[in-house]
Design an enzyme around this catalytic site. Structure first.
Site, PDB file in Angstrom:
ATOM      1  N   PRO A 189       0.864  -1.262  -0.080  1.00  0.00           N
ATOM      2  CA  PRO A 189       0.057  -0.031   0.044  1.00  0.00           C
ATOM      3  C   PRO A 189       0.833   1.346  -0.137  1.00  0.00           C
ATOM      4  O   PRO A 189       0.510   2.198  -0.251  1.00  0.00           O
ATOM      5  CB  PRO A 189      -0.921  -0.025   1.468  1.00  0.00           C
ATOM      6  CG  PRO A 189      -0.618  -1.360   1.903  1.00  0.00           C
ATOM      7  CD  PRO A 189       0.810  -2.045   0.853  1.00  0.00           C
ATOM      8  N   GLU A 192       2.903  -8.282   8.950  1.00  0.00           N
ATOM      9  CA  GLU A 192       2.975  -6.854   8.919  1.00  0.00           C
ATOM     10  C   GLU A 192       3.583  -6.210   7.905  1.00  0.00           C
ATOM     11  O   GLU A 192       3.455  -5.144   7.522  1.00  0.00           O
ATOM     12  CB  GLU A 192       3.602  -6.544  10.355  1.00  0.00           C
ATOM     13  CG  GLU A 192       2.795  -6.813  11.794  1.00  0.00           C
ATOM     14  CD  GLU A 192       1.372  -6.026  11.575  1.00  0.00           C
ATOM     15  OE1 GLU A 192       1.304  -4.868  11.172  1.00  0.00           O
ATOM     16  OE2 GLU A 192       0.345  -6.868  11.590  1.00  0.00           O
ATOM     17  N   ARG A 214      -2.145  -8.442 -20.721  1.00  0.00           N
ATOM     18  CA  ARG A 214      -2.905  -7.810 -21.945  1.00  0.00           C
ATOM     19  C   ARG A 214      -2.265  -6.978 -23.055  1.00  0.00           C
ATOM     20  O   ARG A 214      -2.486  -6.723 -24.085  1.00  0.00           O
ATOM     21  CB  ARG A 214      -4.082  -7.065 -21.238  1.00  0.00           C
ATOM     22  CG  ARG A 214      -5.258  -7.794 -20.483  1.00  0.00           C
ATOM     23  CD  ARG A 214      -6.445  -6.828 -19.735  1.00  0.00           C
ATOM     24  NE  ARG A 214      -6.903  -6.219 -20.890  1.00  0.00           N
ATOM     25  CZ  ARG A 214      -7.731  -6.778 -21.674  1.00  0.00           C
ATOM     26  NH1 ARG A 214      -8.352  -7.849 -21.536  1.00  0.00           N
ATOM     27  NH2 ARG A 214      -8.611  -5.880 -22.380  1.00  0.00           N
ATOM     28  N   ASP A 256      -9.768  -0.348 -25.104  1.00  0.00           N
ATOM     29  CA  ASP A 256      -9.959  -0.643 -23.689  1.00  0.00           C
ATOM     30  C   ASP A 256      -9.878   0.766 -23.166  1.00  0.00           C
ATOM     31  O   ASP A 256      -9.437   1.822 -23.597  1.00  0.00           O
ATOM     32  CB  ASP A 256      -8.634  -1.322 -23.013  1.00  0.00           C
ATOM     33  CG  ASP A 256      -8.883  -2.707 -22.961  1.00  0.00           C
ATOM     34  OD1 ASP A 256     -10.033  -3.287 -23.129  1.00  0.00           O
ATOM     35  OD2 ASP A 256      -7.809  -3.396 -22.413  1.00  0.00           O
TER      36      ASP A 256
END
Ligand code: ADE
Length: 256
Positions: free
Chosen positions: A89, A116, A154, A169
């Site tokens: 993150p 963690e 892709r 797309d």
């Protein structure tokens, strides 16, 4: 393209490689994806991959040695990777441009964290990229690795059967995709836009371009600010702004 994913849950990766576009790309040899079990790179009897954090606190941290050994082994067995990615993150937000960039590398390694996190020396000395797939915390990097793999695959030539489908797309031209319809032309009184039934390719193409702009304007105005629009699209945009002002509304959402 080679894609190596290091994880304590290799079955989680392998299960998702069995179907769909990535499975076909593997079968055709365009993608060479492997899941590596981090425990195989431990040297102790109990195959320990984690330990408690220095300085105390909750949870466990993945030890650096097995991860570094895994990267070194993959380098020896499969060649030096163009990127060693840490899904986290704390990373840079994953996006279309990043998927295209990674698809141009011939070999990528992804190190999946759990608990963690990962001992920070792996980030500092081994990883080349830290990537976040969104502002939320997953219980590990595996789902993020699969998201990255799918989006990158892709753009590997030949992976998506019809290259025009990738070109159309969302995000390729900085805008969201236009709506799609198939038969029947009418269902429960819900009708497909007339122009799509007209057989007039030019008119269909114009409708799709305008709809892509409208959908983006309504749902992701932030993308409009960054998109490169041609003169016709800028004119449509002015019309959309004028329509919105006339209706006296702000940005609309579909299901509000
Ligand atoms: N690992 C845990 N959460 C993540 C996220 N949002 N993106 C990438 N990797 C993660």
């Amino acid at each position: 393209m080679k894609f190596d994913i290091v994880t304590i849950f290799p079955r989680m990766i392998e299960a998702s490689l069995e179907d769909g576009v990535v499975a076909r790309a593997r079968a055709s040899g365009r993608l060479d994806v492997r899941a590596w079990d981090l425990r195989e790179f431990t040297t102790d009897r109990h195959k320990v991959v984690d330990d408690s954090p220095f300085g105390g606190g909750p949870g466990m941290v993945l030890k650096p040695e097995p991860l570094v050994r895994a990267v070194e082994h993959i380098g020896e067995a499969r060649g030096r990777p163009g990127a060693v990615i840490l899904p986290t993150p704390q990373g840079r937000r994953f996006c279309h441009d990043e998927a295209v960039r990674l698809s141009r590398l011939s070999h990528v390694v992804v190190l999946c964290g759990r608990y963690e996190g990962i001992d920070d020396r792996v980030r500092a000395h081994v990883a080349t990229d830290e990537i976040s797939i969104g502002d939320y915390v997953l219980s590990g990097g595996e789902l993020a690795a699969l998201v990255i793999l799918d989006a990158v695959a892709r753009f590997v030539p030949g992976v998506v059967g019809d290259d025009a489908s990738v070109e159309g797309d969302s995000f390729v031209r900085g805008l969201l995709d236009h709506p799609h319809y198939t038969r029947p032309a009418e269902f429960r009184g819900w009708c497909v836009p007339e122009v799509l039934l007209s057989g007039h390719h030019g008119a269909v193409e114009t409708w799709r371009r305008r709809e892509a702009l409208r959908v983006t304007f309504e749902r992701r105005p932030d993308l409009i600010d960054r998109a490169v629009l041609d003169a016709e699209q800028r004119r449509w945009l002015e019309e959309l702004i004028a329509e919105r002002e006339k209706a006296g509304k702000g940005v609309e959402h579909d299901r509000d």
